[in-house]
Design an enzyme around this catalytic site. Structure first.
Site, short mmCIF file in Angstrom:
data_model
loop_
_atom_site.label_atom_id
_atom_site.label_comp_id
_atom_site.label_asym_id
_atom_site.label_seq_id
_atom_site.Cartn_x
_atom_site.Cartn_y
_atom_site.Cartn_z
N ASP A 82 0.82 -1.21 0.00
CA ASP A 82 0.00 0.00 0.00
C ASP A 82 0.86 1.26 0.00
O ASP A 82 2.07 1.23 0.31
CB ASP A 82 -0.89 0.05 1.26
N HIS A 105 3.68 -2.33 3.09
CA HIS A 105 3.67 -0.98 2.53
C HIS A 105 4.97 -0.71 1.79
O HIS A 105 6.06 -1.06 2.27
CB HIS A 105 3.49 0.07 3.65
#
Length: 543
Positions: free
Chosen positions: A344, A500
């Site tokens: 992400d 992430h």
């Protein structure tokens, strides 16, 4: 054949055989008159030694010729008729003289042409074939004493060279196209006929493979020995075709045949979808599974296969029906070691590229949920993500900023929710120049109905699936590379792992991947995208 010739007078002129005119009509016999002799008053010629009362003149064969009556005019011989030679073989003194020959002195014509005798000589003018036709003689042929034309002979060396050429050509042909040649079959040299096939080799007893079985549609043995007769390699190329020709000097390996499936007839049936779905207002439902799908309902499909030999029928569901409604589930891979890695908050300078390097080293693919307003300024890395077989999905345009507080789409109006999603997809497609699947991840996992609205139904026409996670590495907390790696390695088949690549320092995430991926790969795990996970395994029908 001899030809009659006109005599020449003392002045050298040739006299005609005809009377008076010096010529005669062609085809008419010429009348011969003797020079210096005049006919009597009755027109009769003077006495002829060969006339009546004299001995008959012999012909060339020695036979007597009937005397010519005195009242008949002597005519010139026709072409091809016999002409007496200038000398008489029966002259006086010749022991073989004919008793019918008059003496030389008695012959008034013996003194030559000047006495009035007709000069007659031999002249070869041609020859006659068996059919009686006359053929013109060519130079050196048929003329006595003329040199005979020698035939040109082919030199012996030419004959020898021609023979050697024929033998050499035949030898070369046999060398390149021998009727039999050597091949190696299962480690042993064998002599086979030119053009022999693998089946011929087996028939000759050079190999004794066992045929495979014919397998029925349900997996049972339908016919023993009904499979492939053998498996073979010819110069390293695999084949099961018995008609494969074995070339010269080939290395052949023939092994037992493989089992084969029987041919079957298939029929397809539609499985209608139902109505159902989960309670979209439950916040906790989101965490019940990583895959969140709202569907209008989708029919399934099943196939029935009936064996042509065994007659056995088997029915298999090839596509599960999807009931209308909202579905939350985790993919069932039926034991396949498959994991979906997700990242992400990217794209992020430096970090995203480092992660791509590690994925490539481990034959891994992943899904990147990117923030739309960061895509254009990192276009090169976005293109690399796509080009290397990874999936790009949206994490909204600006991470639900504004009324969403930077984390919660459910607090935004319906139009704001749609804009966040559509602008996020558009940013990706503008850079790639192609469309992407409508897969998203809501910031903070906030994807449920509230009293003010239902984001699930609001985005039903804009999103095909919202993706949560099964394993949260909490790498954003920076717990250490090993802690992150341990959480990655805790994943089970079908799980989605959250990490992430943007939003801050992600160096620990990079190091954790270097630790975890090689170990998972060694355990037999594969790393796939969300699209691959959904298309390969689908949605469970009972959820």
């Amino acid at each position: 054949m001899p030809r009659f010739k006109y005599p020449e007078s003392d002045d050298g002129q040739r006299h005609s055989a005809s009377s008076g005119s010096g010529s005669h009509f062609k085809g008419q016999p010429a009348t011969v008159r003797h020079a210096g002799v005049q006919p009597d008053s009755h027109g009769d010629a003077p006495a002829n030694p060969y006339a009546a009362g004299h001995a008959a003149s012999p012909n060339a064969t020695g036979r007597a010729v009937a005397p010519v009556p005195a009242d008949q005019t002597q005519r010139a011989p026709q072409a091809g008729a016999y002409v007496p030679p200038a000398t008489n073989p029966y002259a006086a003194g010749d022991p073989y003289a004919s008793p019918y020959q008059a003496s030389y002195e008695d012959n008034p014509y013996a003194s030559g042409p000047s006495t009035g005798a007709v000069e007659m000589g031999h002249e070869q003018v041609g020859s006659r074939s068996r059919d009686g036709r006359r053929h013109k003689n060519t130079a050196g042929q048929g003329v006595p004493g003329a040199p005979r034309k020698r035939r040109r002979r082919v030199p012996a060396i030419v004959v020898v060279l021609l023979v050697l050429a024929v033998l050499g050509g035949g030898g070369a042909y046999l060398y390149f196209n021998p009727p039999i040649y050597r091949v190696n079959v299962n480690g042993t040299d064998r002599m086979v006929r030119a053009g022999s096939t693998l089946q011929d080799v087996v028939d000759e007893g050079f190999a004794s493979p066992t045929a495979g079985d014919l397998i029925a549609v349900d997996g049972s043995v339908c016919k023993e020995g009904g499979g492939d007769p053998f498996e073979a390699t010819v110069n390293g190329t695999e084949t099961a075709d018995p008609t494969t020709v074995v070339p010269r000097h080939a290395v052949v390996q023939i092994n037992d045949g493989n089992d084969t499936d029987e041919e079957c007839t298939e029929t397809t049936e539609t499985l209608p979808h139902g109505e159902g779905g989960e309670d979209m207002s439950s916040f906790n439902l989101y965490w019940a599974g990583s895959m969140h799908v709202y569907s209008n309902g989708e029919d399934g499909e099943q196939v029935t296969r009936t064996g042509n030999v065994s007659g056995i029928s088997v029915t298999e569901v090839t596509k599960q029906p999807v009931d209308a409604g909202y579905h939350v589930y985790t993919t069932n891979t039926n034991g396949d070691k498959v994991i979906a890695l997700t990242f992400d908050d990217g794209p992020w300078p430096g970090t995203t590229s480092e992660i791509l390097d590690i994925l490539k080293e481990n034959d891994a693919h992943a899904t990147f949920f990117e923030i739309g307003n960061q895509v254009a300024e990192n276009a090169d890395v976005v293109k690399r993500i796509h080009d290397e077989g990874n999936q790009i999905a949206t994490h909204t345009w600006d991470h639900a900023s504004g009324s969403g507080g930077g984390v919660d789409l459910t607090k935004m109006s319906t139009d704001e929710q749609i804009q966040e999603v559509d602008k996020g997809f558009q940013a990706i497609e503008d850079v790639l120049g192609t469309s992407v699947t409508r897969v998203m991840r809501a910031p903070g996992g906030n994807y449920h109905a509230t009293s003010s609205g239902n984001i699930i139904t609001n985005l039903a026409d804009h999103v095909t699936a919202e993706i949560g996670w099964n394993v949260d590495t909490e790498d954003w907390r920076r717990p250490g590379a090993q802690a992150i790696a341990d959480r990655i390695m805790s994943a089970q088949p079908g799980d989605v792992v959250l990490m992430h690549d943007g939003g801050g320092d992600r160096s620990q995430t990079v190091e954790a991947l270097k630790i975890a991926l090689p170990q998972l790969k060694a355990q037999g795990y594969r790393f796939v995208t969300i699209d691959e996970l959904m298309s390969s395994y689908g949605m469970p029908s009972d959820d």
